[in-house]
Design an enzyme around this catalytic site. Structure first.
Site, mmCIF file in Angstrom:
data_model
loop_
_atom_site.group_PDB
_atom_site.id
_atom_site.type_symbol
_atom_site.label_atom_id
_atom_site.label_comp_id
_atom_site.label_asym_id
_atom_site.label_seq_id
_atom_site.Cartn_x
_atom_site.Cartn_y
_atom_site.Cartn_z
ATOM 1 N N LYS A 168 0.119 8.204 -12.978
ATOM 2 C CA LYS A 168 -1.031 8.679 -12.482
ATOM 3 C C LYS A 168 -0.968 9.231 -11.362
ATOM 4 O O LYS A 168 -0.868 8.809 -10.082
ATOM 5 C CB LYS A 168 -2.007 7.512 -12.400
ATOM 6 C CG LYS A 168 -3.689 7.981 -12.388
ATOM 7 C CD LYS A 168 -4.397 7.085 -11.786
ATOM 8 C CE LYS A 168 -4.387 7.042 -10.240
ATOM 9 N NZ LYS A 168 -4.933 8.347 -9.562
ATOM 10 N N GLU A 241 5.002 0.853 -2.198
ATOM 11 C CA GLU A 241 5.473 1.731 -0.967
ATOM 12 C C GLU A 241 4.307 1.990 -0.049
ATOM 13 O O GLU A 241 3.399 2.772 -0.640
ATOM 14 C CB GLU A 241 6.386 2.751 -1.565
ATOM 15 C CG GLU A 241 7.754 2.332 -2.175
ATOM 16 C CD GLU A 241 8.856 1.842 -1.372
ATOM 17 O OE1 GLU A 241 8.302 1.686 0.068
ATOM 18 O OE2 GLU A 241 9.693 1.397 -1.704
ATOM 19 N N CYS A 275 4.745 9.423 4.960
ATOM 20 C CA CYS A 275 4.708 7.943 5.518
ATOM 21 C C CYS A 275 5.852 7.563 6.356
ATOM 22 O O CYS A 275 5.628 6.655 7.084
ATOM 23 C CB CYS A 275 5.095 7.089 4.003
ATOM 24 S SG CYS A 275 6.861 7.616 3.377
ATOM 25 N N GLU A 371 -2.414 4.172 11.701
ATOM 26 C CA GLU A 371 -1.745 5.802 10.874
ATOM 27 C C GLU A 371 -2.645 6.741 11.147
ATOM 28 O O GLU A 371 -3.714 6.789 10.269
ATOM 29 C CB GLU A 371 -1.268 4.982 9.523
ATOM 30 C CG GLU A 371 -0.413 6.059 8.851
ATOM 31 C CD GLU A 371 -0.049 5.839 7.477
ATOM 32 O OE1 GLU A 371 -0.718 5.561 6.718
ATOM 33 O OE2 GLU A 371 0.934 6.317 7.035
#
Ligand code: NAD
Length: 467
Positions: A168, A241, A275, A371
């Site tokens: 997906k 992750e 990331c 972040e």
């Protein structure tokens, strides 16, 4: 009608609904894309379940051959796929080309792994054998920052181990993945690979689905928590992750001119939407001013443009939501530090933000503690490397980190004390399919890549036989 198709049970099919995919460099509709329904998701999972028996009984070499054929087919269309990826994702064409090239390389390397069992004991009393079996149907949930490469983190290992998959993609970046689905339709037996799209509304159904054995998820920590909660209902295996807030610690003996390009590149690649990007820099007071000036020089010189334009170094943010979020971080940076480069949005259509360097900023504000996932880099001054280490470790995340300096032993000692899954010395953002990769703390659970990553797609079975 959309020219893109979902892949369900070996057939390329229209979505029950459609949705627009926007080019972030122009804010115009790039394509109309199929959008899957709950019924289509159920059909994809059912197809994957039906295909499992046959696929898991094929030899590893046969499965390996299919994955290698996919790598060849993707590589043969690198130019076309890279262009499409830039148009839907925003990254410069050079980065898209690298992503497609890496995708083929990851597929090939991961397909070359061996899945070995072992004999634990074999004597007069008993024979004990450890086997590794596939799990069943795997749900692969993909984010929008590396929509193609992250498929290649998950699919080859899942398939090599004998599992079948439902992929997906993220709603804003499904197109290149659907093109890859067309290749999969020709290469894999029906139902082994399925691709379903959504409008951020099928992820939860996928993670709660009783016929899915494992979810391999890459995305934000916030969504990862939902995946974990939802997977509990059927004790699904999960690999998560998630996000990070990677710190780069620059030691007093580092040469600012030497280290700045590496730090800047690792902070602004893919417009900072990585990331493992450098998301905060701790610079020793003795080199602080020089490093800030050097980073600002690089930011001022960077070419921000539509990724299709020759020479573009930094493209737009990927989607409007992220663009608005990063603009909020700009406000925070303005309020809590001094912006010495960038700081403004581009006066044009598209989600462009110039690379921004923020100095005289401290821990305790959003631009340092959270972040940002955008091209804004805070640089924090420190006097004692141990205090910098404590601040780096004070984060709930622990994905990556780096130490930059001339004294290798000092850098190494600090690196070993960083609470991150990966720590680099004098570089950042270097990874490969042979190197296990995973997050500490709230950056994730489990690892991807290498034999360790392959094992996560298997169930250990012990055969314990009387003699
Ligand atoms: P996101 O969490 O918003 O979305 C990721 C995927 O999850 C998308 O496909 C989305 O449709 C799906 N999703 C949404 N709601 C869901 C639900 N309730 N259940 C299951 N799936 C659901 O993440 P994003 O904004 O696309 O990606 C950016 C984030 O991903 C950043 O935090 C980044 O650090 C992280 N990331 C981590 C890694 C890594 O390897 N650790 C790699 C790339 C990105």
């Amino acid at each position: 009608m959309s020219e893109y198709k979902l892949l369900i049970g070996g057939k390329l099919v229209a979505g029950d609904m459609v949705m627009d995919v926007i080019n972030p460099a122009t804010e115009e509709v790039l394509a109309v894309c199929p959008r899957g329904s709950q019924a289509q998701l159920d059909a994809a999972v059912a197809a994957a379940k039906a295909a499992f028996k046959g696929w898991s009984r094929q030899s590893m070499d046969d499965r390996r051959a299919c994955i290698n054929r996919l790598a060849d087919a993707i590589e043969a269309r690198t130019t076309e796929f890279a262009r499409l990826l830039t148009q839907e994702q925003g990254k410069p064409l050079s980065e898209s080309t690298a992503e497609i090239t890496y995708t083929a390389a990851f597929l090939r390397y991961l397909a070359s792994l061996e899945l070995k069992g072992r004999i634990i004991e074999d004597n007069d009393v008993r024979r004990v054998e450890l086997r590794r079996k596939p799990l069943g149907v795997i749900g692969c949930i993909i984010p929008w920052n590396f929509p193609v490469l992250i498929v290649a983190f998950k699919a080859p290992v899942a398939l090599l181990a004998g599992n079948t998959i439902v992929i997906k993609p993220a709603p804003t970046t499904p197109l290149t993945t659907l093109r890859i689905g067309e290749l999969c339709a020709e290469i894999f037996p029906a139902g082994v690979v399925n691709i379903i799209t959504d409008h951020n509304d099928l992820g939860a159904a996928l993670t709660a689905h009783p016929d899915i054995a494992k979810i391999s998820f890459t995305g934000s920590t916030e969504t990862g928590k939902k995946v974990m909660a939802s997977a509990a209902s059927t004790i699904k295996r999960i690999t998560l992750e998630l996000g990070g807030n990677d710190a780069a610690i620059v030691m007093p003996d580092a040469d600012p001119k030497t280290v700045a390009p590496g730090i800047f590149g690792a902070a602004t690649m893919n417009a900072g939407q990585v990331c493992l990007a450098v998301k905060r820099v701790y610079a020793h007071e003795s080199i602080y001013d020089e490093l800030c000036a050097e980073l600002a020089r690089l930011a001022d010189a960077a070419i921000v443009d539509d990724g299709l334009m020759q020479g573009a170094q930094i493209g737009p943010l990927q989607n409007k939501m992220q663009y608005e979020k990063v603009k909020g971080f700009l406000e925070d940076a303005r309020a809590n530090g001094n912006i010495i480069a960038g700081g403004q949005i581009e006066d044009r259509s598209g989600y462009f933000i110039r690379p921004t360097i923020v100095r005289d900023v401290e821990d305790g504000c959003r631009i340092v503690d959270e972040e940002q996932f955008g091209p804004i880099l805070p640089v924090i001054r420190y006097a004692d490397p141990q205090v910098a280490l404590e601040r780096a470790n004070a984060s709930p995340w622990g994905l990556g980190g780096s130490v930059w300096g001339a004294d290798r032993d000092k850098a190494y000692d600090l690196a070993c004390d960083m609470e991150s899954g990966t720590v680099w010395i004098n570089k950042h953002l270097d990874f490969g399919p042979n190197i296990p990769f995973g997050g500490a703390k709230q950056s994730g659970i489990g690892v991807e890549f290498a034999e360790e990553g392959l094992h996560e797609f298997t169930q250990i079975q012990v055969i314990n036989e009387a003699r």
